[in-house]
Design a protein around this motif. Structure first.
Motif, PDB file in Angstrom:
ATOM      1  N   ASP A   1      -2.135   8.462   6.109  1.00  0.00           N
ATOM      2  CA  ASP A   1      -0.689   8.376   5.940  1.00  0.00           C
ATOM      3  C   ASP A   1      -0.056   8.104   7.301  1.00  0.00           C
ATOM      4  O   ASP A   1      -0.642   8.418   8.351  1.00  0.00           O
ATOM      5  CB  ASP A   1      -0.118   9.670   5.362  1.00  0.00           C
TER       6      ASP A   1
ATOM      7  N   ASN B   1       8.026   6.571   5.621  1.00  0.00           N
ATOM      8  CA  ASN B   1       6.725   7.198   5.360  1.00  0.00           C
ATOM      9  C   ASN B   1       5.878   6.273   4.512  1.00  0.00           C
ATOM     10  O   ASN B   1       6.361   5.716   3.514  1.00  0.00           O
ATOM     11  CB  ASN B   1       6.893   8.534   4.643  1.00  0.00           C
TER      12      ASN B   1
ATOM     13  N   ARG C   1       2.331   6.395   2.426  1.00  0.00           N
ATOM     14  CA  ARG C   1       1.245   7.218   1.908  1.00  0.00           C
ATOM     15  C   ARG C   1       0.092   6.313   1.481  1.00  0.00           C
ATOM     16  O   ARG C   1       0.320   5.249   0.921  1.00  0.00           O
ATOM     17  CB  ARG C   1       1.734   8.064   0.729  1.00  0.00           C
TER      18      ARG C   1
ATOM     19  N   ARG D   1      -1.098   2.780  -2.278  1.00  0.00           N
ATOM     20  CA  ARG D   1      -0.186   2.769  -1.129  1.00  0.00           C
ATOM     21  C   ARG D   1       1.265   2.767  -1.609  1.00  0.00           C
ATOM     22  O   ARG D   1       1.642   2.029  -2.525  1.00  0.00           O
ATOM     23  CB  ARG D   1      -0.448   1.537  -0.263  1.00  0.00           C
TER      24      ARG D   1
END
Length: 696
Positions: A645, A661, A663, A686
């Motif tokens: 991440d 962000n 992930r 993703r």
């Protein structure tokens, strides 16, 4: 969606119409923060989950860990599940049927890894817990690993996760968040606190989130409102009230069918559930708490609470792939409703004095609760269908109606004592004991006989902490806990014949805060054995008996380091050996001795590296989960995986931060969890989320 958009618009209006607070915000722009407030293991801060005596994590002879709100936000963790699985050795084993559940130290599920909010547990109904689900409104998450029964009762052999909410304050502040991301994800949240009159304070936290999901027809939405009032009529008296309501409809994802025992990339986004699926959870909680400092040495706390949870499912839950015919056979068309109510009260006194010239802290308490549980289902439904593997949704099929299945009542009382004595300037002795009185009744409406059962378990913990230096301590402890063989709420006649299982743990460890505030670290080694699990009689395998045993032993390491200016490293690792020592299954009583329990990884590692400057920050993290098994026979394997991440944030000014962000940075394809022997839940692909955070 209309309601969610309305709340989102309201939150945005509240954020951008808050000019009246601009003067206050300007006054707060210059902040002086002590270096010890840096995020970390918080060894020298009080931990409310490891003890009720006000001990710090360093003073507690157990593995305790605190995850603060700032770190949770930096990592982009939205759900409690995501945040908790960054802590040492804990993995997420949540399925649509149990809401949220964890694996810790070789023990799994809501009957072995407990969950609480502000130290108060909601009893597990039919294996399911659904609140709290998202991290907004919480100041920190505390984790106690290993048996926690002496503080929280049965069902905590692997540990407990305690979400600690933000408190009302007379100092006015507002914080908000809006965000959007991949697969139609949206999020908005608003929180604020301030004064009421001369003696009061309030706090309100609200959040909404939702999206389309990464599988077809994987839409989800969630909303909650948390409110609290605090009154301090005198310097020695605090009276608080909370009232919360949450509605959660997560993605009804029962996994992907296996092709020759393996997950298939081409089926990653497929959803074989019915088009008219349902999975709705509604939770309401009310609490009143009094804290009275009777004198400098004597305190009294009393907390009264009422919880209500309603849940509904309607899904096709099992899928088997025929790779030759290119079809999927569906079964377990299951419709269930839960109605659960719990009322209780916990009274405790805390006394601080000297014993033989050294500080001694003592607490004693009494807790009582009553839980009513109503379970209805379409039990006996034999409907099945076959659909193309390419994806045909179809509707829910049932040969039976949803009828009242059983009612369960659970009455509990507990008396508990805890003591911490500074035997010398360096040696602290800590002990606790708890005695529960449990009365469970079940009334069946499907032809089975009614049942009732009483239990009186006694659990305890004894430990010692020795300070090598002011910053370094060694500890050792032994403890005993209890778990039900199944849920205490709804023990049927057959399971009511069995006693609670017993867990015993021995643990040693070391905790250290590094000099010059360069970081903290802890190391623990433990052994846990759980007796009286259900097994098959070796002579007559058709008969279930108690007498099985499972155990785990392992090493856990965690640290937060600040090696040079602007840099921070978080790292934790857990290595364990979990096994069944005695277990027989099936009509022939096949031995599973030596096998690893289902969904238990024996290696778990987390790492995060951050760069933090005054105007911006960035971080990258990795999570490794070792090999797991989908059944006790260890015939079906889930491969190990590593997920990366990343995050970056720009602090536009003191009031605003823009954050990104990502992930699953590399879009790793992996099995997150086994759901039966023919399907597995595939990990999320993703995803990108962009958020704007505001503080006034």
């Amino acid at each position: 969606m209309k309601n969610s958009n309305y709340i989102l618009a309201t939150a945005l209006m509240a954020i951008f119409s808050s000019g009246a607070l601009a003067e206050d915000a300007t006054l707060e722009e210059v902040q002086v923060k002590a270096t010890q407030d840096k995020p970390g293991l918080n060894l020298k801060k009080k931990n409310t989950t490891g003890s009720r005596l006000g001990l710090t994590a360093k003073e507690t002879p157990a593995s305790v860990e605190t995850l603060d709100a700032q770190t949770i936000r930096q990592r982009g963790d939205i759900s409690i599940r995501e945040a908790v699985t960054r802590t040492t050795g804990i993995t997420d084993i949540s399925t649509p049927g149990n809401g949220q559940a964890f694996s810790s130290r070789g023990f799994t599920g809501n009957n072995s890894v407990a969950q609480a909010e502000d130290g108060v547990r909601l009893m597990t109904g039919a294996g399911t817990l659904t609140y709290p689900s998202d991290t907004w409104g919480y100041e920190r998450i505390e984790v106690l690993r290993g048996p926690a029964s002496v503080l929280f009762g049965d069902g905590a052999a692997g540990g407990i996760v305690n979400s600690v909410r933000k408190q009302a304050s007379r100092e006015t502040s507002i914080e908000a968040l809006v965000g959007a991301g991949s697969y139609g994800a949206y999020r908005a949240a608003l929180g604020g606190t301030g004064a009421i009159g001369e003696i009061g304070a309030f706090r309100i936290d609200a959040s909404v989130l939702g999206g389309d999901g990464y599988i077809s027809r994987g839409d989800y939405d969630s909303k909650k409102l948390m409110t609290s009032l605090l009154f301090t009529p005198t310097d020695n008296l605090r009276i608080g009230f909370t009232l919360d309501h949450a509605e959660d409809s997560p993605t009804a994802n029962y996994g992907s069918p296996l092709r020759y025992g393996k997950i298939t990339h081409s089926l990653r986004s497929k959803n074989y559930n019915v088009a008219d699926n349902k999975m709705d959870f509604e939770d309401t909680r009310a609490r009143a708490k009094i804290e009275w400092e009777i004198s400098e040495r004597l305190k009294l706390r009393n907390e009264t609470y009422w919880f209500k949870s309603d849940r509904e499912w309607q899904n096709a839950e099992s899928y088997t792939l025929n790779p030759i015919a290119q079809t999927v056979s569906r079964g377990t068309f299951l419709a269930i409703t839960h109605s659960q109510k719990q009322i209780g009260n916990r009274l405790e006194i805390i006394h601080e004095d000297t014993l033989w010239g050294n500080l001694n802290r003592f607490s004693a308490g009494w807790e009582i609760s009553k839980t009513d549980f109503r379970h209805a289902s379409n039990s006996g439904n034999s409907a099945t269908d076959v659909i193309p593997v390419a994806g045909y949704t179809g509707t829910f099929l049932s040969t039976t109606s949803v009828l009242r299945n059983y009612d369960a009542d659970l009455k509990q009382q507990a008396f508990f004592l805890e003591n911490a004595w500074n035997a010398t300037d360096r040696l602290k002795l800590v002990a606790g004991i708890r005695r529960d009185y449990i009365d469970t009744e079940r009334r069946d409406y499907r032809g089975a006989a009614d049942s009732d059962k009483q239990f009186t378990p006694e659990t305890w913990r004894v430990g010692a902490v020795f300070d090598l230096t002011a910053d370094t301590s060694l500890y050792a402890q032994t403890s005993r806990g209890t778990d039900p063989i199944t849920n205490l709420l709804g023990l049927n006649l057959a399971n009511g014949e069995f006693d609670l299982t017993r867990s015993r743990q021995a643990e040693i460890g070391i905790k250290q805060a590094l000099q010059n505030l360069k970081g903290e670290w802890s190391l623990a080694a433990y052994h846990i054995a759980k007796d009286n699990i259900i097994t098959q009689d070796p002579v007559t395998p058709s008969i279930s008996v108690q007498g099985g045993q499972q155990s785990s032993r392992g090493i856990e390491f965690s640290t937060t380091l600040y090696p040079v200016e602007h840099w921070r490293l978080d790292f934790n690792a857990a290595l364990l050996n979990a096994r069944y020592d005695e277990l027989r299954e099936g009509s022939t009583g096949i031995s599973r001795a030596g096998n690893t329990p289902t969904n238990v990884p024996e290696k778990v590692v987390n790492a995060w590296l951050y760069y933090q400057a005054s105007e911006w920050e960035a971080g990258i993290g990795a999570r490794y989960v070792g090999k797991r098994y989908a059944n006790n026979a260890n015939e079906i394997t889930l491969a190990s995986y590593t997920v990366y991440d990343a995050s970056a944030a720009w602090h536009v000014n003191k009031q605003m931060t823009l954050r990104a962000n990502i992930r699953n940075l590399t879009d790793k394809f992996y099995a997150a969890l086994a759901y039966g022997s023919t399907q597995q839940i595939i990990g999320a692909p993703r995803q990108l989320e962009l958020t704007a955070e505001f503080r006034y």
